[in-house]
Design a protein around this motif. Sequence first.
Motif: not given
Length: 330
Positions: A287-309
Amino acid sequence: MSRIPLSILELVRVTEAVDARGALINARDLAAHAEAWGYRRIWVAEHHNMPGIASAATSVVLAHLAAGTNTIRIGAGGIMLPNHAPYVIAEQFGTLARLFPGRIDLGLGRAPGTDQFTLRALRRSNEAADAFPQDVLELQAYFAPVAPGQRIQAVPAAGTEVPLWILGSSHFGAMLAAELGLPYAFASHFAPDELITALGLYRSRFKPSEQLDRPYAMVGVNVIAAATDGEARRLATTQQMAFANIFRGARTLSQPPIDDIETYWSPAEKAQAKRMLARSIVGSPDTVREGFRALVAETRADELIIVSDVYDHPTRLRSFELIAEAASAG
């Protein structure tokens, strides 16, 4: 998806089971693990008068993390610059840069990171945020090499050229980062509404600078990973309760997860929290892998900074480990 660089925004959470000292020890332990798992940087943020967050003395916390690691970048995500004289921040981060060369980042925000009562205790004026662009330039100048005839030096900051970032959750930060040619980090882990339009403004208006020749955008995202989607959703109730408590005006310590979040929050609190947490990715590694794919495709982010609370420290470590594995397998 080719592997996107991952970083961590560490909240230094004080919980019902772990005091401030324990939270700081856990943050350093996370930094060491993150370094081994390939995370690019770990940042902490300036918050004041919040019993559940132990990172108010941000530069001190960064020294603590840096001393327990060797290669991972350590930074502020961020320093709320209107709370401080730029000169003092230059001294602090210049000292960090001398102690840990090539590893220090300085993210800057213009929000207070606290409430109106605490602003008075900080001696911060209500107009301080208006000078934020000028304060960024002043701070940047203190990190530059000393110029001939320069009468005021921020010792030992001069010449360290600590890289600056602009943080934001609105169009203002995006436009300032673009104008100054600085990297931009968007706080979509709690304020996702303007993410796409802000990134568009930043990229379209970007002006190259000595620090950066092209736009570089980092996107904040809540990610909680566990063996199964159901387990991850249960772990996520800790953060959901924290948001509900914010809406209630209650400054509580982090709480252990519960089986049914619907028994905790009201419909109005749920709606507010769902909006603020809309960009969250919660689930199994797949699920996380697919979420990353969708987010990067939508935002074209160069980097992600993660909060895992996540409430429990070993479980939180496992979440970050699974997140790193999910990204590398993408």
